[in-house]
Design a protein around this motif. Structure first.
Motif, mmCIF file in Angstrom:
data_model
loop_
_atom_site.group_PDB
_atom_site.id
_atom_site.type_symbol
_atom_site.label_atom_id
_atom_site.label_comp_id
_atom_site.label_asym_id
_atom_site.label_seq_id
_atom_site.Cartn_x
_atom_site.Cartn_y
_atom_site.Cartn_z
ATOM 1 N N VAL A 77 0.840 -1.205 0.000
ATOM 2 C CA VAL A 77 0.000 0.000 0.000
ATOM 3 C C VAL A 77 0.872 1.251 0.000
ATOM 4 O O VAL A 77 0.615 2.215 -0.732
ATOM 5 N N GLU A 78 1.927 1.249 0.826
ATOM 6 C CA GLU A 78 2.812 2.409 0.890
ATOM 7 C C GLU A 78 3.544 2.619 -0.431
ATOM 8 O O GLU A 78 3.696 3.745 -0.906
ATOM 9 N N ILE A 79 3.987 1.511 -1.024
ATOM 10 C CA ILE A 79 4.703 1.611 -2.299
ATOM 11 C C ILE A 79 3.783 2.136 -3.393
ATOM 12 O O ILE A 79 4.158 3.013 -4.183
ATOM 13 N N ALA A 80 2.558 1.617 -3.442
ATOM 14 C CA ALA A 80 1.607 2.061 -4.470
ATOM 15 C C ALA A 80 1.275 3.540 -4.299
ATOM 16 O O ALA A 80 1.211 4.294 -5.279
ATOM 17 N N GLU A 81 1.076 3.979 -3.062
ATOM 18 C CA GLU A 81 0.747 5.383 -2.811
ATOM 19 C C GLU A 81 1.906 6.300 -3.198
ATOM 20 O O GLU A 81 1.708 7.369 -3.791
ATOM 21 N N ALA A 82 3.120 5.873 -2.872
ATOM 22 C CA ALA A 82 4.291 6.687 -3.204
ATOM 23 C C ALA A 82 4.460 6.801 -4.718
ATOM 24 O O ALA A 82 4.779 7.874 -5.244
ATOM 25 N N LEU A 83 4.231 5.694 -5.436
ATOM 26 C CA LEU A 83 4.359 5.732 -6.893
ATOM 27 C C LEU A 83 3.258 6.573 -7.525
ATOM 28 O O LEU A 83 3.479 7.248 -8.535
ATOM 29 N N ARG A 84 2.040 6.538 -6.947
ATOM 30 C CA ARG A 84 0.956 7.364 -7.478
ATOM 31 C C ARG A 84 1.282 8.852 -7.329
ATOM 32 O O ARG A 84 0.985 9.662 -8.206
ATOM 33 N N GLN A 85 1.903 9.211 -6.203
ATOM 34 C CA GLN A 85 2.259 10.607 -5.989
ATOM 35 C C GLN A 85 3.424 11.035 -6.887
ATOM 36 O O GLN A 85 3.474 12.172 -7.359
ATOM 37 N N ALA A 86 4.339 10.119 -7.138
ATOM 38 C CA ALA A 86 5.500 10.448 -7.965
ATOM 39 C C ALA A 86 5.171 10.408 -9.453
ATOM 40 O O ALA A 86 5.819 11.078 -10.250
ATOM 41 N N HIS A 87 4.179 9.608 -9.840
ATOM 42 C CA HIS A 87 3.819 9.462 -11.260
ATOM 43 C C HIS A 87 2.311 9.676 -11.386
ATOM 44 O O HIS A 87 1.539 8.717 -11.541
ATOM 45 N N THR A 88 1.907 10.924 -11.305
ATOM 46 C CA THR A 88 0.472 11.237 -11.340
ATOM 47 C C THR A 88 -0.155 10.949 -12.692
ATOM 48 O O THR A 88 -1.375 10.840 -12.803
ATOM 49 N N GLU A 89 0.682 10.848 -13.740
ATOM 50 C CA GLU A 89 0.125 10.611 -15.065
ATOM 51 C C GLU A 89 -0.237 9.144 -15.292
ATOM 52 O O GLU A 89 -0.849 8.802 -16.299
ATOM 53 N N ARG A 90 0.121 8.284 -14.351
ATOM 54 C CA ARG A 90 -0.133 6.853 -14.511
ATOM 55 C C ARG A 90 -1.197 6.401 -13.521
ATOM 56 O O ARG A 90 -1.343 6.956 -12.433
ATOM 57 N N THR A 91 -1.920 5.376 -13.947
ATOM 58 C CA THR A 91 -2.898 4.743 -13.058
ATOM 59 C C THR A 91 -2.244 3.526 -12.415
ATOM 60 O O THR A 91 -1.963 2.532 -13.095
ATOM 61 N N ILE A 92 -1.993 3.590 -11.139
ATOM 62 C CA ILE A 92 -1.269 2.530 -10.425
ATOM 63 C C ILE A 92 -2.228 1.882 -9.435
ATOM 64 O O ILE A 92 -2.712 2.538 -8.503
ATOM 65 N N ASP A 93 -2.497 0.601 -9.638
ATOM 66 C CA ASP A 93 -3.422 -0.146 -8.785
ATOM 67 C C ASP A 93 -2.635 -0.892 -7.713
ATOM 68 O O ASP A 93 -1.585 -1.498 -7.993
ATOM 69 N N THR A 94 -3.145 -0.863 -6.491
ATOM 70 C CA THR A 94 -2.431 -1.505 -5.372
ATOM 71 C C THR A 94 -2.314 -3.016 -5.583
ATOM 72 O O THR A 94 -1.283 -3.617 -5.270
ATOM 73 N N LYS A 95 -3.364 -3.632 -6.119
ATOM 74 C CA LYS A 95 -3.310 -5.079 -6.338
ATOM 75 C C LYS A 95 -2.240 -5.439 -7.363
ATOM 76 O O LYS A 95 -1.529 -6.436 -7.222
ATOM 77 N N VAL A 96 -2.129 -4.617 -8.404
ATOM 78 C CA VAL A 96 -1.093 -4.864 -9.421
ATOM 79 C C VAL A 96 0.289 -4.697 -8.814
ATOM 80 O O VAL A 96 1.214 -5.472 -9.094
ATOM 81 N N VAL A 97 0.449 -3.693 -7.943
ATOM 82 C CA VAL A 97 1.738 -3.487 -7.277
ATOM 83 C C VAL A 97 2.080 -4.691 -6.409
ATOM 84 O O VAL A 97 3.215 -5.179 -6.408
ATOM 85 N N ARG A 98 1.095 -5.195 -5.657
ATOM 86 C CA ARG A 98 1.347 -6.345 -4.788
ATOM 87 C C ARG A 98 1.736 -7.577 -5.617
ATOM 88 O O ARG A 98 2.658 -8.320 -5.260
ATOM 89 N N THR A 99 1.034 -7.794 -6.725
ATOM 90 C CA THR A 99 1.357 -8.934 -7.591
ATOM 91 C C THR A 99 2.757 -8.794 -8.180
ATOM 92 O O THR A 99 3.518 -9.767 -8.250
ATOM 93 N N THR A 100 3.105 -7.580 -8.581
ATOM 94 C CA THR A 100 4.443 -7.351 -9.135
ATOM 95 C C THR A 100 5.518 -7.581 -8.080
ATOM 96 O O THR A 100 6.584 -8.145 -8.366
ATOM 97 N N LEU A 101 5.252 -7.155 -6.854
ATOM 98 C CA LEU A 101 6.212 -7.385 -5.768
ATOM 99 C C LEU A 101 6.416 -8.878 -5.521
ATOM 100 O O LEU A 101 7.548 -9.334 -5.293
ATOM 101 N N GLU A 102 5.334 -9.648 -5.571
ATOM 102 C CA GLU A 102 5.458 -11.089 -5.356
ATOM 103 C C GLU A 102 6.264 -11.730 -6.485
ATOM 104 O O GLU A 102 7.025 -12.677 -6.261
ATOM 105 N N ASN A 103 6.098 -11.215 -7.711
ATOM 106 C CA ASN A 103 6.907 -11.719 -8.819
ATOM 107 C C ASN A 103 8.383 -11.403 -8.605
ATOM 108 O O ASN A 103 9.265 -12.223 -8.918
#
Length: 202
Positions: free
Chosen positions: A135-161
């Protein structure tokens, strides 16, 4: 004798009529099943073409391919001939339009030059000195890259990969899961700092 002969003849004619009716029903049933099989083969071929187009769209958008691959039964089902190429062409049109429909109408050239989400996640985690949750990683990326749509579930799946590839470590504290880079800065220093007071008191 004449009565038995007549009775036998009637039974034979009944059997012949019944067998003929059963044979007719069998042929019609075969035709029906053959038509259904052809329709299912055509539907399967269409779904496979659409699946390929959708996977290409997902890769073009930079999203991780987390969708399960379909089980291959090509040996059991013969693919039907390509009768409707219009379906594949219509599916390609959304693939061409998808990059142009990005957030805030950014240029397609700039969007294609953006780094992939997996690279952004790994770079962010590698810069952190303390573990971070998905959740923290997804929120930080959303703030740093406002032009992108970053979903927390996708971030979690990517982290597990990344964990599966040994590029990221996963730690669990209670019911929460935190992630750190495999060689995060300050990890070795932190471990040595914790051990110094013990050696000093000893």
């Amino acid at each position: 004798m004449p009565e038995s002969t007549v009775h036998t003849t009637e039974l034979t004619s009944q059997y012949i009529s019944q067998v003929a009716n059963d044979l007719d029903r069998n042929v019609k049933e075969q035709e029906r099943v053959t038509e259904e099989l052809a329709a299912l083969q055509e539907q399967l071929a269409t779904l496979k073409r659409d699946h390929t187009v959708l996977v290409n769209m997902q890769q073009a958008l930079g999203a991780p391919t987390t969708a399960p691959e379909p089980s291959h039964t090509d040996s059991a089902v013969v693919p039907s001939p390509r009768k409707k190429p219009a379906l594949a062409s219509s599916a390609r049109q959304p693939a061409k339009k998808a990059p142009a429909q990005g957030p805030r109408g950014k240029k397609t050239a700039g969007k294609s030059a953006q780094p992939k989400l997996v690279d952004l996640i790994h770079q962010y985690v590698a810069k952190q000195r303390e573990p971070r949750s998905a959740v923290e990683i997804a929120e930080a990326l959303r703030q740093a890259h406002t032009e992108r749509t970053i979903d927390t579930k996708v971030v979690r799946t990517t982290l597990e990969n990344l964990v599966a590839k040994s590029r990221v470590h996963r730690t669990k504290q209670g019911s929460s899961v935190f992630y750190t880079a495999a060689n995060a800065p300050g990890q070795e220093a932190a471990s040595t700092d914790k051990s110094q007071p013990e050696t000093a008191t000893a």
